[in-house]
Design a protein around this motif. Structure first.
Motif, PDB file in Angstrom:
ATOM      1  N   MET A  85     -29.079  44.717 -18.395  1.00 58.64           N
ATOM      2  CA  MET A  85     -28.858  44.318 -19.534  1.00 58.64           C
ATOM      3  C   MET A  85     -28.464  42.894 -19.545  1.00 58.64           C
ATOM      4  O   MET A  85     -27.483  42.590 -19.012  1.00 58.64           O
ATOM      5  N   SER A  86     -29.102  42.045 -20.026  1.00 58.36           N
ATOM      6  CA  SER A  86     -28.723  40.584 -19.959  1.00 58.36           C
ATOM      7  C   SER A  86     -27.770  40.141 -21.275  1.00 58.36           C
ATOM      8  O   SER A  86     -27.212  38.887 -20.703  1.00 58.36           O
ATOM      9  N   ASP A  87     -27.908  40.736 -22.157  1.00 55.32           N
ATOM     10  CA  ASP A  87     -26.750  40.290 -23.250  1.00 55.32           C
ATOM     11  C   ASP A  87     -25.505  41.060 -23.339  1.00 55.32           C
ATOM     12  O   ASP A  87     -25.106  41.182 -24.458  1.00 55.32           O
ATOM     13  N   VAL A  88     -24.755  41.275 -21.974  1.00 50.78           N
ATOM     14  CA  VAL A  88     -23.572  41.982 -21.861  1.00 50.78           C
ATOM     15  C   VAL A  88     -22.572  41.287 -22.606  1.00 50.78           C
ATOM     16  O   VAL A  88     -22.312  39.959 -22.361  1.00 50.78           O
ATOM     17  N   GLN A  89     -21.783  41.641 -23.631  1.00 43.56           N
ATOM     18  CA  GLN A  89     -20.901  40.763 -24.190  1.00 43.56           C
ATOM     19  C   GLN A  89     -19.458  41.472 -24.289  1.00 43.56           C
ATOM     20  O   GLN A  89     -19.508  42.691 -25.097  1.00 43.56           O
ATOM     21  N   PHE A  90     -18.534  40.986 -23.912  1.00 48.75           N
ATOM     22  CA  PHE A  90     -17.038  41.602 -24.278  1.00 48.75           C
ATOM     23  C   PHE A  90     -16.170  40.514 -24.378  1.00 48.75           C
ATOM     24  O   PHE A  90     -16.551  39.176 -23.782  1.00 48.75           O
ATOM     25  N   THR A  91     -15.193  40.520 -25.242  1.00 42.95           N
ATOM     26  CA  THR A  91     -14.279  39.514 -25.570  1.00 42.95           C
ATOM     27  C   THR A  91     -13.020  39.602 -24.656  1.00 42.95           C
ATOM     28  O   THR A  91     -12.651  40.760 -24.512  1.00 42.95           O
ATOM     29  N   ALA A  92     -12.359  38.481 -24.396  1.00 45.79           N
ATOM     30  CA  ALA A  92     -10.947  38.504 -23.777  1.00 45.79           C
ATOM     31  C   ALA A  92      -9.888  38.900 -24.707  1.00 45.79           C
ATOM     32  O   ALA A  92      -8.678  39.643 -24.329  1.00 45.79           O
ATOM     33  N   GLU A  93     -10.133  38.979 -25.946  1.00 44.35           N
ATOM     34  CA  GLU A  93      -9.238  39.370 -26.934  1.00 44.35           C
ATOM     35  C   GLU A  93      -8.797  40.877 -27.051  1.00 44.35           C
ATOM     36  O   GLU A  93      -7.756  41.145 -27.267  1.00 44.35           O
ATOM     37  N   ALA A  94      -9.680  41.511 -26.949  1.00 45.81           N
ATOM     38  CA  ALA A  94      -9.484  42.931 -26.936  1.00 45.81           C
ATOM     39  C   ALA A  94      -9.482  43.541 -25.409  1.00 45.81           C
ATOM     40  O   ALA A  94     -10.080  44.338 -24.863  1.00 45.81           O
ATOM     41  N   ALA A  95      -8.558  42.789 -24.641  1.00 41.62           N
ATOM     42  CA  ALA A  95      -8.409  43.543 -23.285  1.00 41.62           C
ATOM     43  C   ALA A  95      -7.000  42.868 -22.547  1.00 41.62           C
ATOM     44  O   ALA A  95      -6.473  42.029 -23.167  1.00 41.62           O
ATOM     45  N   LEU A  96      -6.785  43.596 -21.575  1.00 46.10           N
ATOM     46  CA  LEU A  96      -5.665  43.194 -20.782  1.00 46.10           C
ATOM     47  C   LEU A  96      -6.354  42.330 -19.930  1.00 46.10           C
ATOM     48  O   LEU A  96      -7.256  42.599 -19.002  1.00 46.10           O
ATOM     49  N   ASN A  97      -5.876  41.032 -19.524  1.00 42.83           N
ATOM     50  CA  ASN A  97      -6.498  40.130 -18.948  1.00 42.83           C
ATOM     51  C   ASN A  97      -5.781  39.596 -17.607  1.00 42.83           C
ATOM     52  O   ASN A  97      -4.628  39.434 -17.869  1.00 42.83           O
ATOM     53  N   PHE A  98      -6.506  39.588 -16.532  1.00 44.95           N
ATOM     54  CA  PHE A  98      -5.952  39.032 -15.127  1.00 44.95           C
ATOM     55  C   PHE A  98      -6.901  38.188 -14.377  1.00 44.95           C
ATOM     56  O   PHE A  98      -8.026  38.246 -14.603  1.00 44.95           O
ATOM     57  N   GLY A  99      -6.297  37.238 -13.702  1.00 45.61           N
ATOM     58  CA  GLY A  99      -6.906  36.207 -13.096  1.00 45.61           C
ATOM     59  C   GLY A  99      -7.524  35.133 -13.852  1.00 45.61           C
ATOM     60  O   GLY A  99      -7.271  35.076 -14.850  1.00 45.61           O
ATOM     61  N   PRO A 100      -7.895  34.149 -13.148  1.00 47.98           N
ATOM     62  CA  PRO A 100      -8.359  32.694 -13.603  1.00 47.98           C
ATOM     63  C   PRO A 100      -9.586  32.922 -14.510  1.00 47.98           C
ATOM     64  O   PRO A 100     -10.419  33.643 -14.126  1.00 47.98           O
ATOM     65  N   ALA A 101      -9.797  32.236 -15.443  1.00 52.70           N
ATOM     66  CA  ALA A 101     -11.074  32.299 -16.336  1.00 52.70           C
ATOM     67  C   ALA A 101     -12.112  31.645 -15.750  1.00 52.70           C
ATOM     68  O   ALA A 101     -13.237  32.012 -15.706  1.00 52.70           O
ATOM     69  N   ASN A 102     -11.815  30.866 -14.591  1.00 59.64           N
ATOM     70  CA  ASN A 102     -12.967  30.124 -13.738  1.00 59.64           C
ATOM     71  C   ASN A 102     -13.335  31.010 -12.662  1.00 59.64           C
ATOM     72  O   ASN A 102     -13.732  30.129 -11.487  1.00 59.64           O
ATOM     73  N   ALA A 103     -12.927  32.245 -12.348  1.00 58.36           N
ATOM     74  CA  ALA A 103     -12.969  33.215 -11.134  1.00 58.36           C
ATOM     75  C   ALA A 103     -14.485  33.044 -10.823  1.00 58.36           C
ATOM     76  O   ALA A 103     -15.500  32.801 -11.689  1.00 58.36           O
ATOM     77  N   ASP A 104     -14.809  33.316  -9.377  1.00 62.81           N
ATOM     78  CA  ASP A 104     -16.205  33.392  -9.093  1.00 62.81           C
ATOM     79  C   ASP A 104     -16.799  34.744  -9.711  1.00 62.81           C
ATOM     80  O   ASP A 104     -18.113  34.659  -9.761  1.00 62.81           O
ATOM     81  N   HIS A 105     -16.247  35.770 -10.059  1.00 62.03           N
ATOM     82  CA  HIS A 105     -16.525  36.766 -10.579  1.00 62.03           C
ATOM     83  C   HIS A 105     -15.892  37.404 -11.827  1.00 62.03           C
ATOM     84  O   HIS A 105     -14.643  37.217 -12.128  1.00 62.03           O
ATOM     85  N   GLN A 106     -16.769  37.814 -12.842  1.00 68.44           N
ATOM     86  CA  GLN A 106     -16.179  38.545 -14.108  1.00 68.44           C
ATOM     87  C   GLN A 106     -16.241  39.998 -14.020  1.00 68.44           C
ATOM     88  O   GLN A 106     -17.416  40.372 -13.720  1.00 68.44           O
ATOM     89  N   VAL A 107     -15.069  40.692 -14.059  1.00 67.29           N
ATOM     90  CA  VAL A 107     -15.420  42.049 -14.056  1.00 67.29           C
ATOM     91  C   VAL A 107     -14.547  42.742 -15.295  1.00 67.29           C
ATOM     92  O   VAL A 107     -13.428  42.205 -15.747  1.00 67.29           O
ATOM     93  N   VAL A 108     -15.256  43.459 -16.019  1.00 68.07           N
ATOM     94  CA  VAL A 108     -14.890  44.549 -17.085  1.00 68.07           C
ATOM     95  C   VAL A 108     -14.935  45.943 -16.616  1.00 68.07           C
ATOM     96  O   VAL A 108     -15.478  46.246 -16.370  1.00 68.07           O
ATOM     97  N   LEU A 109     -13.520  46.465 -16.909  1.00 68.64           N
ATOM     98  CA  LEU A 109     -13.519  48.025 -16.516  1.00 68.64           C
ATOM     99  C   LEU A 109     -13.238  48.595 -18.068  1.00 68.64           C
ATOM    100  O   LEU A 109     -12.244  48.111 -18.598  1.00 68.64           O
ATOM    101  N   ILE A 110     -14.152  49.872 -18.158  1.00 73.62           N
ATOM    102  CA  ILE A 110     -13.947  50.571 -19.243  1.00 73.62           C
ATOM    103  C   ILE A 110     -13.448  51.852 -18.735  1.00 73.62           C
ATOM    104  O   ILE A 110     -13.981  52.588 -17.880  1.00 73.62           O
ATOM    105  N   LEU A 111     -12.053  52.325 -19.300  1.00 70.53           N
ATOM    106  CA  LEU A 111     -11.462  53.299 -18.817  1.00 70.53           C
ATOM    107  C   LEU A 111     -11.121  54.175 -19.830  1.00 70.53           C
ATOM    108  O   LEU A 111     -10.894  53.527 -20.774  1.00 70.53           O
ATOM    109  N   ASN A 112     -10.237  55.377 -19.499  1.00 74.28           N
ATOM    110  CA  ASN A 112      -9.732  56.124 -20.514  1.00 74.28           C
ATOM    111  C   ASN A 112      -8.284  56.765 -19.635  1.00 74.28           C
ATOM    112  O   ASN A 112      -8.505  57.485 -18.750  1.00 74.28           O
ATOM    113  N   LEU A 113      -7.059  56.624 -20.302  1.00 77.52           N
ATOM    114  CA  LEU A 113      -6.156  57.378 -19.500  1.00 77.52           C
ATOM    115  C   LEU A 113      -5.935  58.853 -19.276  1.00 77.52           C
ATOM    116  O   LEU A 113      -5.522  59.270 -18.548  1.00 77.52           O
TER     117      LEU A 113
END
Length: 164
Positions: free
Chosen positions: A1-29
């Motif tokens: 899927m080429s148009d994967v879109q997630f915003t940083a605003e609705a997330a717990l964010n860790f690591g530098p914005a210019n990191a080599d890789h972007q990882v989004v985890l979708i979880l449930n407690l």
């Protein structure tokens, strides 16, 4: 899927914005599979964020499934404005997930066992739901690594993704 879109605003964010890789985890407690993947990969995740290799976004989805009802309630107590405190809460909930899922009154269980009353902003919950739907996420956990979605049979450890 080429148009994967997630915003940083609705997330717990860790690591530098210019990191080599972007990882989004979708979880449930309340999801045992989310707990297992998260706990098995937690050390690698935060080593990679601390070393600047990945920019990590944690998002907790209130999937409308009866077995996840208490997890959905627990998700609503994540304070996205306080990432470090939220991590402590997430770790504590995952450590007591079986008890959470068995609780008759999940809200009382959470308030008693985790000493929290902060609740997630409704706009954050709605944004996560919108992003999950837009990106056609259907299972927990889901890992998005550099815009490639991994779930169910394609789900692998983070170290495998970093090694490729």
């Amino acid at each position: 899927m080429s148009d994967v879109q997630f915003t940083a605003e609705a997330a717990l964010n860790f690591g530098p914005a210019n990191a080599d890789h972007q990882v989004v985890l979708i979880l449930n407690l309340g999801c045992p599979d989310s707990r297992q993947w998260y706990l098995n990969n937690r050390q690698a995740l935060f080593f990679a964020t601390d070393s600047g290799s990945i920019k990590l976004q944690l998002k907790f989805w209130n999937k409308p499934v009866a077995d996840l009802a208490n997890g959905n309630i627990a998700n609503k107590f994540i304070d996205y404005s306080q990432p470090k405190a939220a991590l402590a809460y997430i770790d504590a909930v995952y450590a007591q997930q079986n008890e959470l899922n068995a609780a008759v009154d999940a809200i009382e269980f959470i308030k008693t066992n985790f000493k929290t009353s902060t609740t997630t902003e409704p706009a954050t919950i709605a944004a996560i739901d919108t992003e999950v739907a837009h990106n056609q996420i259907t299972s927990l956990p889901t890992v998005i690594f550099d815009d490639q979605i991994y779930a169910e049979d394609t789900l692998v450890p983070l170290t495998t993704l970093l090694d490729n």
